[in-house]
Design an enzyme around this catalytic site. Structure first.
Site, PDB file in Angstrom:
ATOM      1  N   GLU A 540       0.764  -1.169   0.270  1.00 40.11           N
ATOM      2  CA  GLU A 540       0.362   0.034   0.197  1.00 40.11           C
ATOM      3  C   GLU A 540       1.037   1.653  -0.331  1.00 40.11           C
ATOM      4  OE1 GLU A 540      -2.195  -3.761   1.759  1.00 40.11           O
ATOM      5  OE2 GLU A 540       0.067  -2.631   1.849  1.00 40.11           O
ATOM      6  N   PRO A 573      -0.492   0.421   6.379  1.00 39.18           N
ATOM      7  CA  PRO A 573       1.032   0.857   6.160  1.00 39.18           C
ATOM      8  C   PRO A 573       1.500   2.233   5.305  1.00 39.18           C
ATOM      9  CG  PRO A 573       0.511  -1.580   5.445  1.00 39.18           C
ATOM     10  CD  PRO A 573      -1.058  -0.184   6.071  1.00 39.18           C
ATOM     11  N   HIS A 612     -11.990  -5.489   7.557  1.00 41.45           N
ATOM     12  CA  HIS A 612     -12.726  -5.927   6.841  1.00 41.45           C
ATOM     13  C   HIS A 612     -14.248  -4.520   6.869  1.00 41.45           C
ATOM     14  CE1 HIS A 612     -10.928  -9.022   5.358  1.00 41.45           C
ATOM     15  NE2 HIS A 612     -11.169  -9.248   4.274  1.00 41.45           N
TER      16      HIS A 612
END
Length: 811
Positions: A540, A573, A612
């Site tokens: 990321e 991240p 999620h």
């Protein structure tokens, strides 16, 4: 099926140097410092030159083996592969590609075997003419004078409160600077690169202006830490203090250079310790995989402040950690030898400009002084070591060699030194007299203007706070209207057609007929090609960091849309680069703003559980310099995304994934080129008894709750914020003044959620209008569980909102 291990070197090695062993080097040379030539000191040929050569101080010990060995049989262990066997038994198209034998890693080069192009040879083999050699000496001596003066400014309480000396690094730094092509290449220096920047084109006066944090500092006018030099007008970039994070920007810039066929290179310069960071690995991985023209210069002085390189890496010659990468040249040099360093830089240029991939230049340096003015290296380095490193002083070595080779005598070198002292004093006098920054300008350049810059006719949606109410924005039939996901997908395609300099990348966004986990980007790669729409690695930070670099090649026209993570929960991240891009525009005083739209699938209600279901807007809105929007109807998604892709700066575009296919999130499409401005809320329902202020998925639940409340005679305003930064404070105060009661609703946790900011502003700005305390509805201070009953117990719903509204109405 096991394969037999083979004794086969996994890296191509050329011009192997023969000093030292296994990449290990004594820590006798280490710090940059203020140990320069004092007035009246004579340049002499180093009497210990032969000793230095004998002990391998050229910084290029014998290249070690690559990675693991079978110690029982003393042979190199290759990665086991059954590909040959599998391909015999299966059709080649279905044989696992991961088992296919690949090329054998990086190409390695080192100093010339005949010692040419180094201070260990003679001037005839230097590869540089005498005039250039004397100019290099002039630059190196001027850099040393400036470096010494920097530490004295702090002692005189004049400024330069952060100074990381470059003494001991001047060989490689001068080589970087003179290799850099002003106005063509992109140079990303780090905080120790004074000599690099001086040789690259920043004047002494501009360096002192930066050190003293003056208003006319070309890097950022005193907004950034001293010793962070930049001059973006010639291509020297403004780099932050986060060690080696600019490696990602270099990879992204090089990607754009390759796409636009600029014939340029992007140069990273940094220390060895920062290679321990995961984002540096990501940059090397990306740059080599994409074969982009990026040069990564590692100035290895064997210390990260007080931490020795042996505590950083199993390979003390840290470039060896990357020998397994394909499409990579690694060239080793003595960073205290300007000729050998220049040789390495030219090899890196030749490699990258030939389209062979990225390059690493590993320069063995010494740090003659402390890490910085706030460090005392005598607390962790012996007196013997501190004396030993002086033997490799790049300036003294170069001066001694020039005399030995009769390029110049002592009198001529002293004359150059005297001219340099005069030049520095003249430049310093001007810089010291320059004005300090005006404190009132601190609010300038926080975020670029909201002006639409794409040269396409457009109109904004008409203000409709008191004209359109729920449910009249919803299509009349269940099969009519545009789905939320369709609004995003359609808009991306429209904007890509309008602007050929728009790009999209991220995780899992461009794999054949699939367009991400939720198919939001479906069809984009097929229409616009693999060079404009492509997958990124599962990294990321790299996805976002390369966007920052990519935009630099043409910030007037390039827009990057990145899927920051497959789910918002995985974005953490990338927070390192998120913070970086948030202050790019402010830090460089408006000279550069990356044009990036970060798409994130946010929130719960899909039974996703941990990783999620998270909402991150409460964090994002605490960071200045980023727009944050969260639409909840298809037309708003369409209009806000159009605006984001036509406006300078960074926009965090949050997509409540529950709404992708939610029927009530449908809407009639906007007219062509109809935009929705940032910072404008929309009244979804009108009432007089209380105000529900909300955004995202809970807008729909608030509307449902309001319909139930109406049956009890309680009429509620429902205000959909749409935009969290900038925030429509005017609309919030308007509805609160009308009803006297405020209920703030969002999906995120109440503790630390953005609703706390909204409630605080209401209390501060509309206290006299309130008939009851401001109340909030959100999630409790819990993770979101996977079991449906856990999710229902955690997240807001219409019943919870209705109950809170009833309590507020009765106050």
């Amino acid at each position: 099926m096991a394969t037999k291990a083979k004794s086969n070197a996994s890296s191509k090695v050329t011009d192997e140097p023969k000093a030292g062993g296994n990449g290990q080097q004594a820590t006798s040379g280490q710090q940059n410092g203020t140990n320069g030539k004092s007035e009246g000191e004579k340049f002499e040929i180093n009497p210990n030159q032969e000793q230095l050569e004998a002990t391998g101080s050229d910084g290029a010990p014998e290249l070690s083996g690559d990675g693991a060995y079978d110690h029982n049989n003393q042979v190199k262990v290759e990665t086991p592969t059954d590909f040959d066997f599998v391909s015999d038994e299966l059709h080649p198209d279905v044989a696992p590609k991961s088992l296919e034998r690949m090329p054998n890693g990086a190409v390695l080069v080192g100093p010339r075997a005949d010692k040419s192009q180094s201070l260990r040879s003679n001037v005839a083999k230097a590869g540089v003419d005498k005039k250039t050699l004397l100019d290099w000496f002039r630059l190196m001596d001027l850099g040393r004078i400036t470096d010494i003066a920097a530490s004295n400014y702090l002692k005189k309480a004049m400024g330069w409160s952060y100074h990381a000396p470059c003494a001991g690094h001047e060989g490689i730094q001068l080589a970087i600077g003179v290799s850099f092509r002003q106005g063509k290449d992109y140079l990303f220096p780090y905080y120790r690169d004074l000599m690099t920047c001086l040789a690259g084109g920043i004047t002494v006066e501009e360096i002192v202006l930066n050190g003293l944090s003056k208003a006319t500092d070309v890097a950022g006018g005193g907004r950034h830490m001293s010793n962070h030099f930049a001059k973006m007008s010639i291509g020297i970039q403004n780099v932050s203090s986060l060690t080696n994070n600019h490696a990602q920007h270099v990879a992204g810039t090089a990607r754009a250079i390759k796409y636009y066929e600029k014939g340029a290179v992007a140069i990273f310069s940094g220390g060895e310790s920062g290679t321990s960071e995961g984002f540096f690995y990501e940059a090397i991985n990306g740059a080599t995989r994409e074969k982009v023209p990026a040069i990564f210069v590692l100035q290895n002085n064997k210390y990260g402040i007080s931490v020795p390189v042996t505590d950083q890496s199993a390979n003390t010659r840290v470039a060896d950690n990357f020998r397994g990468f394909n499409n990579l040249l690694i060239t080793y040099c003595d960073g205290t030898d300007v000729l050998d360093s220049y040789r390495a830089m030219q090899e890196a240029y030749d490699w990258t400009l030939a389209g062979k991939g990225a390059a690493i230049v590993h320069a063995d340096c010494v740090r003659i002084g402390s890490h910085s003015n706030s460090d005392r290296h005598d607390l962790y380095r012996s007196h013997e070591e501190l004396e030993a490193v002086k033997l490799r002083d790049p300036l003294k070595r170069f001066a001694g060699w020039l005399q030995q080779e009769k390029v110049a005598n002592q009198v001529e070198l002293d004359a150059i030194h005297k001219l340099n002292e005069d030049e520095f004093r003249s430049a310093a006098d001007k810089a010291e007299a320059a004005p300090s920054p005006d404190p009132s300008t601190v609010f300038d350049f926080v975020i670029p203007s909201d002006d639409i810059v794409l040269p396409v006719p457009h109109q904004f949606q008409a203000p409709d706070i008191n004209t359109k109410f729920y449910p009249f924005t919803i299509p009349s039939g269940k099969d009519e209207g545009m789905q939320f996901i369709e609004g995003i997908n359609r808009t991306l395609k429209e904007e890509f057609r309008l602007n050929a300099n728009t790009f999209l990348w991220g995780q899992d966004v461009a794999s054949k007929n699939k367009g991400g986990v939720f198919n939001v980007t479906k069809g984009l790669q097929q229409e616009f090609g693999e060079k404009r729409v492509f997958n990124g690695p599962i990294a990321e930070d790299f996805i976002l960091g390369t966007a920052d670099g990519f935009c630099r090649v043409d910030q007037e026209h390039i827009w990057c849309v990145v899927e920051g993570a497959e789910f918002a929960d995985y974005f953490w991240p990338a927070m390192e680069q998120f913070v970086e891009i948030s202050h790019e525009y402010w830090r460089n005083r408006g000279q550069y703003a990356p044009n990036i739209v970060i798409r994130l699938a946010s929130g719960g209600y899909i039974g996703g559980g941990l990783y999620h279901s998270q909402n991150l807007e409460g964090t994002f809105t605490t960071i200045p310099g980023i727009r944050v929007v969260e639409p909840c109807f298809a037309d708003d998604a369409q209009g806000l995304l159009r605006t984001a892709m036509r406006t300078r700066g960074v926009t965090m575009f949050l997509e409540p994934k529950f709404l992708y296919y939610y029927p009530k999130a449908k809407a009639e499409p906007l007219a062509d080129n109809e935009l929705i401005p940032f910072g404008k809320a929309r009244l979804r329902r009108e009432g007089s008894n209380l105000s529900i202020i909300t955004y995202g998925s809970t807008t729909h639940f608030s509307l449902q709750a309001a319909e139930e409340l109406a049956k009890q005679g309680i009429e509620a305003d429902v205000l959909d914020l749409r935009s969290l930064y900038p925030l429509d404070t005017e609309a919030i105060l308007h509805t609160v003044a009308k009803t006297g009661r405020a209920l703030v609703v969002h999906e995120d946790k109440v503790t630390g959620g953005f609703g706390g900011e909204i409630a605080s502003q209401i209390q501060e700005l509309a206290f006299e209008k309130l008939d009851a305390p401001v109340m909030r509805v959100g999630s409790p201070f819990l993770p979101v569980g996977f079991a449906k009953v856990f999710e229902e117990a955690t997240l807001p719903n219409p019943a919870k909102i209705k109950a809170a509204a009833e309590k507020l109405a009765k106050w």
